[in-house]
Design a protein around this motif. Structure first.
Motif, PDB file in Angstrom:
ATOM      1  N   GLY A  61       0.780  -1.228   0.000  1.00  0.00           N
ATOM      2  CA  GLY A  61       0.000   0.000   0.000  1.00  0.00           C
ATOM      3  C   GLY A  61       0.814   1.281   0.000  1.00  0.00           C
ATOM      4  N   TRP A  62       2.111   1.192  -0.315  1.00  0.00           N
ATOM      5  CA  TRP A  62       2.979   2.369  -0.321  1.00  0.00           C
ATOM      6  C   TRP A  62       3.013   3.025  -1.699  1.00  0.00           C
ATOM      7  CZ3 TRP A  62       4.951   4.822   3.748  1.00  0.00           C
ATOM      8  CH2 TRP A  62       4.982   4.133   4.979  1.00  0.00           C
ATOM      9  N   LEU A  63       3.058   4.357  -1.697  1.00  0.00           N
ATOM     10  CA  LEU A  63       3.178   5.158  -2.921  1.00  0.00           C
ATOM     11  C   LEU A  63       4.392   6.069  -2.784  1.00  0.00           C
ATOM     12  CD1 LEU A  63      -0.027   4.688  -2.344  1.00  0.00           C
ATOM     13  CD2 LEU A  63      -0.338   6.462  -4.064  1.00  0.00           C
ATOM     14  N   TRP A  64       5.241   6.067  -3.789  1.00  0.00           N
ATOM     15  CA  TRP A  64       6.374   7.003  -3.814  1.00  0.00           C
ATOM     16  C   TRP A  64       5.899   8.287  -4.482  1.00  0.00           C
ATOM     17  CZ3 TRP A  64      10.288   8.972  -7.383  1.00  0.00           C
ATOM     18  CH2 TRP A  64      11.448   9.440  -6.750  1.00  0.00           C
ATOM     19  N   ILE A  65       5.732   9.327  -3.688  1.00  0.00           N
ATOM     20  CA  ILE A  65       5.235  10.618  -4.176  1.00  0.00           C
ATOM     21  C   ILE A  65       6.101  11.724  -3.567  1.00  0.00           C
ATOM     22  CG2 ILE A  65       3.262  12.183  -4.353  1.00  0.00           C
ATOM     23  CD1 ILE A  65       2.607   9.652  -5.776  1.00  0.00           C
ATOM     24  N   PRO A  66       7.198  12.089  -4.224  1.00  0.00           N
ATOM     25  CA  PRO A  66       8.025  13.182  -3.695  1.00  0.00           C
ATOM     26  C   PRO A  66       7.235  14.486  -3.558  1.00  0.00           C
ATOM     27  CG  PRO A  66       9.204  11.970  -5.391  1.00  0.00           C
ATOM     28  CD  PRO A  66       7.772  11.480  -5.427  1.00  0.00           C
ATOM     29  N   ARG A  67       7.581  15.246  -2.527  1.00  0.00           N
ATOM     30  CA  ARG A  67       6.954  16.538  -2.222  1.00  0.00           C
ATOM     31  C   ARG A  67       5.452  16.377  -1.968  1.00  0.00           C
ATOM     32  NH1 ARG A  67       7.023  20.592  -5.701  1.00  0.00           N
ATOM     33  NH2 ARG A  67       7.679  22.188  -4.207  1.00  0.00           N
ATOM     34  N   ASN A  68       5.074  15.275  -1.350  1.00  0.00           N
ATOM     35  CA  ASN A  68       3.655  15.040  -1.083  1.00  0.00           C
ATOM     36  C   ASN A  68       3.172  15.940   0.064  1.00  0.00           C
ATOM     37  OD1 ASN A  68       3.529  13.421   1.606  1.00  0.00           O
ATOM     38  ND2 ASN A  68       5.163  12.398   0.455  1.00  0.00           N
ATOM     39  N   PRO A  69       1.866  16.166   0.146  1.00  0.00           N
ATOM     40  CA  PRO A  69       1.332  17.101   1.147  1.00  0.00           C
ATOM     41  C   PRO A  69       1.610  16.702   2.592  1.00  0.00           C
ATOM     42  CG  PRO A  69      -0.323  16.609  -0.530  1.00  0.00           C
ATOM     43  CD  PRO A  69       0.811  15.682  -0.771  1.00  0.00           C
ATOM     44  N   LEU A  70       1.696  15.414   2.902  1.00  0.00           N
ATOM     45  CA  LEU A  70       1.953  15.011   4.280  1.00  0.00           C
ATOM     46  C   LEU A  70       3.379  15.337   4.692  1.00  0.00           C
ATOM     47  CD1 LEU A  70      -0.363  12.981   3.095  1.00  0.00           C
ATOM     48  CD2 LEU A  70       0.020  11.790   5.240  1.00  0.00           C
ATOM     49  N   ALA A  71       4.328  15.170   3.771  1.00  0.00           N
ATOM     50  CA  ALA A  71       5.711  15.535   4.068  1.00  0.00           C
ATOM     51  C   ALA A  71       5.839  17.042   4.247  1.00  0.00           C
ATOM     52  CB  ALA A  71       6.629  15.050   2.949  1.00  0.00           C
ATOM     53  N   ARG A  72       5.206  17.792   3.367  1.00  0.00           N
ATOM     54  CA  ARG A  72       5.325  19.256   3.442  1.00  0.00           C
ATOM     55  C   ARG A  72       4.672  19.786   4.712  1.00  0.00           C
ATOM     56  NH1 ARG A  72       4.586  21.625  -2.626  1.00  0.00           N
ATOM     57  NH2 ARG A  72       5.687  23.361  -1.646  1.00  0.00           N
ATOM     58  N   ALA A  73       3.568  19.160   5.121  1.00  0.00           N
ATOM     59  CA  ALA A  73       2.913  19.574   6.365  1.00  0.00           C
ATOM     60  C   ALA A  73       3.802  19.311   7.576  1.00  0.00           C
ATOM     61  CB  ALA A  73       1.584  18.844   6.527  1.00  0.00           C
ATOM     62  N   ALA A  74       4.691  18.326   7.458  1.00  0.00           N
ATOM     63  CA  ALA A  74       5.615  18.003   8.549  1.00  0.00           C
ATOM     64  C   ALA A  74       6.894  18.829   8.473  1.00  0.00           C
ATOM     65  CB  ALA A  74       5.949  16.515   8.520  1.00  0.00           C
ATOM     66  N   GLY A  75       6.950  19.766   7.523  1.00  0.00           N
ATOM     67  CA  GLY A  75       8.113  20.632   7.403  1.00  0.00           C
ATOM     68  C   GLY A  75       9.225  20.088   6.535  1.00  0.00           C
ATOM     69  N   ILE A  76       8.953  18.987   5.812  1.00  0.00           N
ATOM     70  CA  ILE A  76       9.966  18.429   4.912  1.00  0.00           C
ATOM     71  C   ILE A  76       9.799  19.091   3.537  1.00  0.00           C
ATOM     72  CG2 ILE A  76      10.862  16.332   3.818  1.00  0.00           C
ATOM     73  CD1 ILE A  76       9.723  14.758   6.196  1.00  0.00           C
ATOM     74  N   GLU A  77      10.626  20.041   3.253  1.00  0.00           N
ATOM     75  CA  GLU A  77      10.564  20.756   1.978  1.00  0.00           C
ATOM     76  C   GLU A  77      11.804  20.424   1.167  1.00  0.00           C
ATOM     77  OE1 GLU A  77       8.327  22.578   0.558  1.00  0.00           O
ATOM     78  OE2 GLU A  77       6.901  23.085   2.160  1.00  0.00           O
ATOM     79  N   GLU A  78      11.605  20.005  -0.068  1.00  0.00           N
ATOM     80  CA  GLU A  78      12.739  19.807  -0.961  1.00  0.00           C
ATOM     81  C   GLU A  78      12.416  20.449  -2.297  1.00  0.00           C
ATOM     82  OE1 GLU A  78      13.646  15.825  -2.158  1.00  0.00           O
ATOM     83  OE2 GLU A  78      11.598  15.121  -1.976  1.00  0.00           O
ATOM     84  N   SER A  79      13.443  20.803  -3.023  1.00  0.00           N
ATOM     85  CA  SER A  79      13.218  21.487  -4.296  1.00  0.00           C
ATOM     86  C   SER A  79      12.577  20.525  -5.282  1.00  0.00           C
ATOM     87  CB  SER A  79      14.535  22.006  -4.868  1.00  0.00           C
ATOM     88  OG  SER A  79      15.201  20.991  -5.585  1.00  0.00           O
ATOM     89  N   PRO A  80      11.798  21.060  -6.214  1.00  0.00           N
ATOM     90  CA  PRO A  80      11.192  20.186  -7.234  1.00  0.00           C
ATOM     91  C   PRO A  80      12.235  19.417  -8.031  1.00  0.00           C
ATOM     92  CG  PRO A  80      10.196  22.376  -7.271  1.00  0.00           C
ATOM     93  CD  PRO A  80      11.383  22.463  -6.362  1.00  0.00           C
ATOM     94  N   GLN A  81      13.474  19.912  -8.056  1.00  0.00           N
ATOM     95  CA  GLN A  81      14.507  19.265  -8.868  1.00  0.00           C
ATOM     96  C   GLN A  81      15.193  18.108  -8.152  1.00  0.00           C
ATOM     97  OE1 GLN A  81      15.085  19.917 -12.153  1.00  0.00           O
ATOM     98  NE2 GLN A  81      13.235  21.146 -11.851  1.00  0.00           N
ATOM     99  N   ALA A  82      15.050  18.013  -6.825  1.00  0.00           N
ATOM    100  CA  ALA A  82      15.812  17.001  -6.084  1.00  0.00           C
ATOM    101  C   ALA A  82      15.426  15.584  -6.504  1.00  0.00           C
ATOM    102  CB  ALA A  82      15.606  17.194  -4.591  1.00  0.00           C
ATOM    103  N   ALA A  83      14.130  15.285  -6.495  1.00  0.00           N
ATOM    104  CA  ALA A  83      13.689  13.942  -6.887  1.00  0.00           C
ATOM    105  C   ALA A  83      13.960  13.701  -8.369  1.00  0.00           C
ATOM    106  CB  ALA A  83      12.207  13.765  -6.591  1.00  0.00           C
ATOM    107  N   ARG A  84      13.839  14.748  -9.171  1.00  0.00           N
ATOM    108  CA  ARG A  84      14.105  14.594 -10.609  1.00  0.00           C
ATOM    109  C   ARG A  84      15.555  14.187 -10.841  1.00  0.00           C
ATOM    110  NH1 ARG A  84      15.163  17.157 -15.692  1.00  0.00           N
ATOM    111  NH2 ARG A  84      13.430  16.835 -17.164  1.00  0.00           N
ATOM    112  N   ARG A  85      16.478  14.834 -10.109  1.00  0.00           N
ATOM    113  CA  ARG A  85      17.887  14.486 -10.268  1.00  0.00           C
ATOM    114  C   ARG A  85      18.153  13.068  -9.774  1.00  0.00           C
ATOM    115  NH1 ARG A  85      18.900  20.146  -9.117  1.00  0.00           N
ATOM    116  NH2 ARG A  85      18.993  19.728  -6.875  1.00  0.00           N
TER     117      ARG A  85
END
Length: 582
Positions: A61-85
């Motif tokens: 039941g796991w989904l890999w979704i970089p910059r997902n709303p739950l991470a951002r709500a927890a203060g985990i912010e990464e640039s849109p380019q990080a996962a792309r790289r």
């Protein structure tokens, strides 16, 4: 048991037309169906099995979704380019900028839509690292979400539509979630709090079995499909189990529906906006395996942990309509080591080894007794290493070896840890045992001298928490799956307390990567690269955007639900980005 004792699911009246026809009922197909229905389309889902959910209902039941709303709500912010790289380095020549960018942009939008507008909800994976921690763009967490647990009683009689959890990895049909839930089950004989947790869970499960004929504490992929199913029913999506597709219908080059086989005979369903293929790939299609799996072409067998009914129907339908198969240069399957388990009814299942390999005190060896990989690496990486290590012409197999302390603490494959007794696993031949490593080698058909030398070398370093041969425990993904109480290395401990145990692992998979070539809107492409009007593919019927690589957990379900969401927008003619705001 998949149905309730006292009620049966509703069976919708047959229809002859709709706006969108979805073939298959896993997370990709249901994501598309729910989104399209929310956008105002009349949606029909057809499923060849009597239950819904496909491989998704058996998954973690796991989904890999970089910059997902739950991470951002927890203060985990990464640039849109990080996962792309990260993906650029991982996928190499298989990197498809248009599809990857669509996934990275729309994945968080998809999660937010489902959380805001449907019964689907998630828990965060903010401490779940990417697989390949040596990649400088890997994340230590914040790129994953998992389906939130769900009370199956909310579905009422429609719970009968839901595929039960995979029996081999559930406990009496009860799903166990990763993390704290699994931790309590592993510590049941060591902690009063864990004993209380397990007692409550098991007691509730047996009560559910008595009242409803199945467990109702749904977790993992079973909870994800249940939530999608509830969302679909709330939007009047018509769901037809026992309804395989015979062929697609075309009109002047456009896909306009399908001919299906129902319990009442064959009929045509016309689809004004098109057809979405989401039938789960080809894990049990022997012909396609021979074409795309080198070890099968070489004469070996392949044992997938996916449902046996996933036999490549979507790929054949798409090809017959003019679509082409997108090759995966690195691997055409989502490899995983599996062991073969004979059930009481005589059938043989494939147990996927996902959990115990990173725990301290286990190694994997070939017939000659040598190790071949870091056992704590991902299931895909371990299986890839095994496929590369076995000489051509020899069967693809190895043995997971541990001692008594390990087996009673963590279990070994299908053989459960204490307090579950060992005699059923030993009696069936699934689990091999020897008082000494030499005796175990004889039982398993392993070279005794080779195994002795391997254990001597491994144990010498393991007593210091080291593994210079393969570096177990050196990356975050290894450690998070280990045992934090084992220090200094949560993945390494000596193997020296007899008796010793072994389980044979063989070539297996969780699903397939090769599939129909699509563009960034999930539209199936013909041989010339042009979209076929009215035909989409999502989930494992779509050629994976990961191009046969496996950079993190959840890279199947994350893109499946995202491109289901994208395909629904395209079919409805609604611009992406409008739905979450509306």
């Amino acid at each position: 048991m998949s149905a309730m004792h006292h009620a049966s699911a509703r069976r919708p009246e047959p229809v002859n037309d709709c706006d969108l026809l979805v073939v298959g009922s896993g997370a990709g197909g249901l994501s598309c169906a729910v989104t399209a229905a929310h956008l105002g389309l009349e949606v029909v889902v057809v499923e060849k099995e009597p239950v819904l959910g496909g491989t998704s209902a058996w998954s973690g039941g796991w989904l890999w979704i970089p910059r997902n709303p739950l991470a951002r709500a927890a203060g985990i912010e990464e640039s849109p380019q990080a996962a792309r790289r990260y993906l650029q380095e991982e996928l190499q020549e298989g990197f498809d900028p248009a599809r990857v960018d669509m996934f990275l942009q729309q994945g968080p939008e998809m999660v937010e839509f489902f959380r805001r507008h449907t019964a689907v909800d998630f828990i965060d994976g903010n401490k779940i690292p990417d697989f390949h921690g040596r990649n400088p763009h890997a994340a230590g967490g914040g790129r994953s979400v998992c389906a939130a647990p769900f009370d199956g009683r909310e579905l009422g009689a429609d719970i009968a539509l839901l595929r039960p959890p995979l029996d081999l990895i559930s406990l009496w049909g009860m799903g166990i979630a990763g993390g704290a839930d699994l931790g309590h089950f592993m510590n049941v004989t060591r902690s009063a709090a864990s004993l209380w947790h397990v007692t409550r869970r098991v007691g509730r499960h047996w009560w559910d079995l008595l009242r409803h004929g199945r467990g109702m504490q749904l977790v993992n992929g079973n909870a994800l499909v249940a939530r999608l199913l509830k969302s679909a029913l709330e939007r009047q999506v018509r769901l037809y189990p026992d309804c395989p597709v015979q062929r697609l219908l075309t009109d002047e080059g456009r896909i306009v529906g399908a001919r299906v086989k129902t319990v009442d005979g064959e009929r045509e369903i016309r689809a004004r906006r098109g057809v979405v293929l989401a039938a789960g790939g080809f894990p049990h299609d022997p012909e396609r395996q021979r074409q795309l799996f080198a070890h099968v072409a070489g004469g070996d067998r392949h044992y997938s942990a996916a449902p046996p009914s996933n036999t490549g129907d979507g790929l054949r339908l798409g090809e017959a309509a003019g679509g082409r198969i997108g090759a995966c240069a690195h691997a055409s399957g989502a490899w995983a080591p599996v062991s073969r388990v004979r059930r009481k009814d005589g059938s043989v299942g494939a147990f996927p080894h996902l959990a115990e390999r990173a725990k301290p005190g286990i190694i994997g060896v070939l017939r000659d007794g040598r190790r071949f990989a870091n056992e704590a690496d991902s299931y895909h990486d371990l299986m890839s290493a095994l496929l590369a290590a076995v000489p051509p012409g020899e069967p693809v197999e190895a043995w997971l070896i541990c001692d008594h302390r390990f087996q009673r603490r963590y279990g070994l494959g299908f053989s459960r840890p204490a307090p579950v007794p060992l005699f059923p696993y030993l009696g069936s031949g699934y689990l091999k045992r020897g008082a000494t490593p030499a005796e175990l080698a004889r039982e398993c058909g392993i070279d005794a001298g080779g195994l002795a030398a391997t254990l001597e070398q491994y144990n010498r370093h393991a007593r210091e928490g080291l593994d210079p041969a393969f570096g177990r425990g050196e990356v975050a993904y290894n450690r998070v799956n280990g045992d934090a109480r084992q220090q200094p290395n949560p993945c390494v401990a000596p193997i020296e307390e007899g008796p010793f145990y072994g389980v044979k692992i063989v070539a297996g998979s969780l699903g397939t990567f090769a599939g129909l070539a699509t563009d960034e809107f999930a539209r199936v492409l013909d041989e010339g690269g042009t979209p076929l009007p009215g035909l989409y593919a999502v989930g494992n019927d779509m050629a994976s955007i990961m191009a046969g690589r496996y950079p993190s957990g959840g890279i199947t379900l994350g893109p499946a639900m995202t491109f289901g969401y994208v395909a629904a927008h395209d079919a409805a003619g609604v611009e992406l980005g409008k739905l979450v705001d509306g």
